[in-house]
Design an enzyme around this catalytic site. Structure first.
Site, mmCIF file in Angstrom:
data_model
loop_
_atom_site.group_PDB
_atom_site.id
_atom_site.type_symbol
_atom_site.label_atom_id
_atom_site.label_comp_id
_atom_site.label_asym_id
_atom_site.label_seq_id
_atom_site.Cartn_x
_atom_site.Cartn_y
_atom_site.Cartn_z
ATOM 1 C CG HIS A 172 -2.316 0.449 0.899
ATOM 2 N ND1 HIS A 172 -2.622 1.245 -0.186
ATOM 3 C CD2 HIS A 172 -3.494 0.235 1.535
ATOM 4 C CE1 HIS A 172 -3.921 1.488 -0.208
ATOM 5 N NE2 HIS A 172 -4.467 0.889 0.818
ATOM 6 C CG ASP B 105 -11.545 -10.981 -20.978
ATOM 7 O OD1 ASP B 105 -10.857 -12.026 -20.960
ATOM 8 O OD2 ASP B 105 -12.467 -10.786 -21.785
#
Length: 408
Positions: free
Chosen positions: A125, A345
């Site tokens: 992070h 995808d």
């Protein structure tokens, strides 16, 4: 035991009979090759954090782990409300003696007996926020497909936030759990029609068209406050406040590039007195909290040379507020704007489920929101055990949310 601040996401893919996607071995080779190619553009992700303040771009690379799970993806998806089971799809444990020196990016590909696949990604992070994560995943997926539509990252964060005198800044310890009991994380799902109904219920004169994130956030916070009040009957009233994680790229003046790589999220604070508010008023207060945080003056500061100083001061004040005994807090972060189903995808169809199992990092009240595949909202809620027992039985929550069921 060192606990690193990380962000995580795992994409689950059902085997598609009508899609020529290759064997597990072929898929794994494709993932590794395209990951390596992507890191040539996102080269800081192949480096290591040094002294907690700089990234050493030494080209050490990103670890890639391949695993096999004996079982069916469909069976696993029938019982999603099990954080412990989801942990196995990530390449690194949250608590580790070496957590502070982890690679910035780590990937694990897990293959099911049925041909299903889970791609788990762990990131630091310190460098990644949700926008950075989505930019990287999209570029990686397009690279694997060879579409020629890869995203070009903007690796220019230091020009917007020069470190200067703030290089020695160290955040305080993260043990902010004041509840005193063990934290519990559970999944609650708001389907698409429920969101429509909830928007109708919360629309009012102050906010005529609330967003799905606003209405779900307001409902959860109302239920959390109700439980907190019932637990603390007879004790002095507390100030309730909530922080919403906000991407400052578009809110700074002038705006920053959309594909600017780094962690550019700061909290917007909303306070409540200890009394009941209607859902419509809570939605309005949430929106007003962000408006106050990013007024015209603040937007110009965030686009100027004093931006880092202001952000650090805000962070310091927020941490002090979290530690106050007369305050009760909830942190909310949403990934609903990042289209994580559409961008991931890799050539074998969109994910069946995207999971963002949150890391509480010592916080006793945390909510992480994510899209469902069909346009609803999933909420991972972390509360103390006593708070969770009351929260999950709240009639208002049960009117709109379901447990242990995915909207897929």
């Amino acid at each position: 035991m060192k606990v690193e601040i990380i962000s995580r996401v795992v994409y689950f893919y059902t085997a598609q009979i009508d899609v020529t996607s290759g064997s597990p071995d072929q898929k794994s080779k494709q993932l590794k090759k395209s990951l390596s190619e992507s890191l040539s553009c996102f080269y800081p992700f192949a480096g290591r954090i040094k002294n907690n303040i700089t990234i050493e771009c030494n080209d050490d690379g990103a670890p890639y782990v391949e695993a096999k799970l004996n079982g069916l993806l469909s069976t696993f998806l029938e019982q999603p409300n099990n954080p412990g089971a989801i942990e196995q799809f990530f390449p690194a444990a949250i608590q580790s003696p070496d957590a502070g020196t982890w690679p910035i990016l780590q990937v694990q590909a897990t293959f099911f007996d049925c041909g299903g696949l889970a791609v788990g990604v762990c990131t630091s992070h310190k460098l990644f926020d949700a926008r950075t994560m989505s930019v990287f995943i999209k570029s990686w997926a397009e690279t694997l497909k060879g579409s020629g539509q890869t995203v070009v990252p903007v690796l220019d964060a230091a020009s917007y936030f020069p470190p200067g005198r703030h290089r020695s800044f160290r955040p305080p310890p993260q043990e902010l759990n004041k509840a005193g009991d063990q934290s519990v994380t559970k999944l609650f799902v708001f389907d698409k029609q429920t969101i429509v109904d909830l928007k109708a219920k919360t629309a009012g004169d102050r906010v005529k068209q609330p967003s799905r994130v606003e209405v779900v956030t307001a409902l959860i916070w109302k239920c959390v406050m109700a439980g907190s009040r019932s637990i603390r009957v007879g004790v002095p009233k507390k100030t309730f406040f909530m922080t919403q994680a906000v991407d400052i790229r578009k809110r700074a003046e002038p705006p920053m590039p959309e594909h600017l790589i780094g962690n550019f999220v700061i909290p917007a604070l909303t306070k409540y007195d200890d009394h009941e508010l209607e859902l419509s008023d809570m939605v309005a207060e949430l929106r007003e909290g962000i408006r106050r945080q990013f007024d015209e003056n603040k937007a110009k500061i965030l686009g100027g040379e004093d931006a880092l100083q202001v952000i650090l001061e805000d962070a310091k004040q927020l941490l002090e507020l979290f530690r106050r005994d007369d305050a009760d807090s909830l942190m909310v972060t949403s990934l609903c704007a990042f289209k994580l189903y559409e961008i991931a995808d890799f050539g074998w169809g969109k994910p069946t489920w995207v999971n963002i199992l949150p890391v509480a990092n010592g916080l006793s009240k945390l909510v992480t929101l994510m899209d469902t595949r069909e346009g609803g909202v999933e909420a991972w809620v972390t509360l103390g055990k006593n708070d969770m027992d009351l929260f999950e039985r709240d009639p208002l929550l049960l009117e709109f949310a379901t447990k242990n069921r995915l909207a897929i």
